[in-house]
Write an enzyme that holds these catalytic residues in place. Structure first.
Site, PDB file in Angstrom:
ATOM      1  N   SER A 255      -6.651   6.056   4.244  1.00  0.00           N
ATOM      2  CA  SER A 255      -6.970   5.137   3.182  1.00  0.00           C
ATOM      3  C   SER A 255      -7.180   3.575   3.386  1.00  0.00           C
ATOM      4  O   SER A 255      -7.950   2.859   2.615  1.00  0.00           O
ATOM      5  CB  SER A 255      -5.561   5.050   2.402  1.00  0.00           C
ATOM      6  OG  SER A 255      -5.306   6.546   1.705  1.00  0.00           O
TER       7      SER A 255
ATOM      8  N   THR B 259      -3.976  13.423   6.401  1.00  0.00           N
ATOM      9  CA  THR B 259      -2.517  13.550   6.767  1.00  0.00           C
ATOM     10  C   THR B 259      -1.986  15.084   7.437  1.00  0.00           C
ATOM     11  O   THR B 259      -1.463  14.629   8.505  1.00  0.00           O
ATOM     12  CB  THR B 259      -1.539  13.562   5.526  1.00  0.00           C
ATOM     13  OG1 THR B 259      -2.021  12.428   4.596  1.00  0.00           O
ATOM     14  CG2 THR B 259      -0.223  13.546   5.723  1.00  0.00           C
TER      15      THR B 259
ATOM     16  N   LYS C 148       5.341   1.899  -2.883  1.00  0.00           N
ATOM     17  CA  LYS C 148       5.330   3.315  -3.425  1.00  0.00           C
ATOM     18  C   LYS C 148       5.781   3.423  -4.976  1.00  0.00           C
ATOM     19  O   LYS C 148       6.343   2.392  -5.246  1.00  0.00           O
ATOM     20  CB  LYS C 148       6.696   4.195  -2.652  1.00  0.00           C
ATOM     21  CG  LYS C 148       6.675   5.447  -3.160  1.00  0.00           C
ATOM     22  CD  LYS C 148       5.568   6.329  -2.479  1.00  0.00           C
ATOM     23  CE  LYS C 148       5.580   6.626  -1.125  1.00  0.00           C
ATOM     24  NZ  LYS C 148       4.530   7.609  -0.352  1.00  0.00           N
TER      25      LYS C 148
ATOM     26  N   LYS D 262       0.863  -1.232  -0.049  1.00  0.00           N
ATOM     27  CA  LYS D 262       0.024  -0.139  -0.140  1.00  0.00           C
ATOM     28  C   LYS D 262       0.911   1.495  -0.202  1.00  0.00           C
ATOM     29  O   LYS D 262       1.837   1.339   0.800  1.00  0.00           O
ATOM     30  CB  LYS D 262      -0.971  -0.144   1.317  1.00  0.00           C
ATOM     31  CG  LYS D 262      -1.685   1.233   1.387  1.00  0.00           C
ATOM     32  CD  LYS D 262      -2.957   1.051   0.623  1.00  0.00           C
ATOM     33  CE  LYS D 262      -3.831   2.374   0.666  1.00  0.00           C
ATOM     34  NZ  LYS D 262      -3.009   3.603   0.118  1.00  0.00           N
TER      35      LYS D 262
END
Length: 423
Positions: free
Chosen positions: A357, A191, A106, A70
């Site tokens: 998420s 975030t 990533k 993820k």
């Protein structure tokens, strides 16, 4: 050795240090020091002028110890293979810290999106999915927004993915989607909220509040805006903002107003296509002057490696909460530690995004969606439990918060690897 390669080596060093501190079997570090899968692909895009340009892209899946990969996908001209590898390793730490059934991933495309039209960006986005499709899936690898990508691009991703996979509506393969495509409430602010909440918690550990404290924010994108918004709501005062400036030798400069900057007015400037540096009631200062300001808190919320050893020596702030990924170099971090600065690391401070998420991923799979209040309250509760665990580990082991974070996370991954018979 390049600056980007330094990120990878520094990440590996932190893994090794945590493994040694935990007295783990050497096999754990050998397994975790490299990504399990690293893709390098070439994406041809027919440009508006009729010519075809090829863009290089990477996708790293670091560890499946706890679950499928993820992590975000960034569009940036400075993307490198080593950067993507390091950031996937950092994502593994984040998800393990949060106790999620996920691994770190990533991705990045080497491109300056400012030079592309909207049609070209859409073609590039769809091309990325075509090039990596065999390695994507809600139980394999789950991309999300990152630098210069957003919910709209996630819409291109999911549409192309469904088309390539016989119409299968596996929308949990991507997170950070628009609400209309199965996104989650409160994702855009997640975030930044976590960055601010981490500062609030750090002060509460000292039996202090944020009332009357001053802070400065480096970068005023999505993370910077929401971090500043919630810091203000918690009682702190924004006095300076740093942003990109093509006319400045360092590539960025800042504005300051000791009486305080209006967070919503700054956002309005950006929405109108201007720069936050155009704020009227302010004084323009250099990048170096910005970091040396006499303030209580710094929120670095842009790209990595901005707080170098040289910059760290000038910092007067007592608390730094990392909204960006890797904004502090190892040398800079050492200087700050020696000065007694509380450095709240990225893997702890900016983990709110991946947490929400995860909620989106769950909602997509069960077909039931949480309202805004439930998501917001759940994020706060989950993050505070993680913060407490990390601060306690730091105090018990007499280590800084970054090392404590790695120790907590790697301990979880090592246990999972052992039960899977990997060592």
């Amino acid at each position: 050795m390049s600056e980007k390669l330094d990120i990878l080596e520094a990440t590996r060093d932190r893994y090794k240090k945590a493994c040694d501190k935990l007295k783990l079997d050497p096999s754990v570090f050998e397994i975790l020091k490299e990504p399990e899968r690293l893709l390098e692909v070439a994406i041809p895009v027919k440009m508006d002028d009729g010519k075809t340009k090829v863009f290089k892209a990477f996708r790293s899946a670091h560890s499946s110890a706890l679950g499928p990969s993820k992590g975000g996908i960034r569009f940036d001209k400075n993307v490198t293979r080593e950067e993507v590898m390091a950031l996937s390793m950092m994502m593994s730490i984040k998800v393990a810290l949060l106790g999620l059934p996920l691994g770190g991933g990533k991705g990045g495309v080497i491109v300056d999106p400012k030079e592309l039209s909207e049609r070209e960006i859409e073609s590039l986005s769809r091309g990325f999915v075509r090039a990596t499709n065999n390695y994507l899936g809600s139980r394999i690898d789950i991309p999300a927004p990152d630098v210069n990508t957003n919910a709209k691009i996630m819409g291109y991703f999911i549409d192309e993915y469904i088309a390539l996979n016989e119409g299968r509506e596996d929308i949990a393969t991507f997170t950070g989607k628009p609400l209309a495509l199965g996104g989650s409430f409160a994702r855009d602010q997640a975030t930044g909220f976590g960055v601010a909440l981490a500062v609030k918690y750090a002060y509460e550990r000292k039996n202090e509040s944020l009332n009357g404290k001053t802070f400065i924010c480096q970068g005023f994108g999505n993370v910077g805006y929401f971090a500043a918004k919630y810091m203000s709501e918690f009682g702190a005062r924004l006095i300076a903002v740093n942003a990109s400036d093509r006319e400045a030798p360092s590539g960025s400069s800042a504005i300051i107003n000791e009486d305080g900057l209006d967070v919503e007015a700054l956002r309005k400037l950006k929405e109108d296509g201007a720069s936050v540096l155009d704020y009227d009631d302010s004084t323009k200062i250099s990048n170096e002057e910005f970091f040396a300001l006499d303030t209580d808190i710094i929120l670095p919320c842009a790209l990595e490696n901005v707080i170098t050893e040289k910059i760290a020596k000038t910092i007067k702030a007592k608390v730094i909460s990392e909204g960006a990924n890797g904004p502090t170099t190892p040398g800079g971090a050492q200087v700050l530690e020696d000065k007694g600065v509380i450095l709240i690391p990225d893997i702890m401070a900016n983990s709110g995004g991946v947490l929400v998420s995860h909620y989106e991923w769950i909602q997509n799979q069960i077909g039931y969606y949480f309202d805004y209040t439930k998501v917001k309250d759940k994020e706060e509760g989950d993050l505070l439990r993680v913060f407490e665990r990390i601060f306690d580990m730091a105090e018990d082991e007499n280590v800084d918060l970054r090392e404590a974070s790695f120790m907590v996370a790697i301990k979880s991954m090592a246990e999972a690897l052992k039960y899977k018979g990997r060592y």
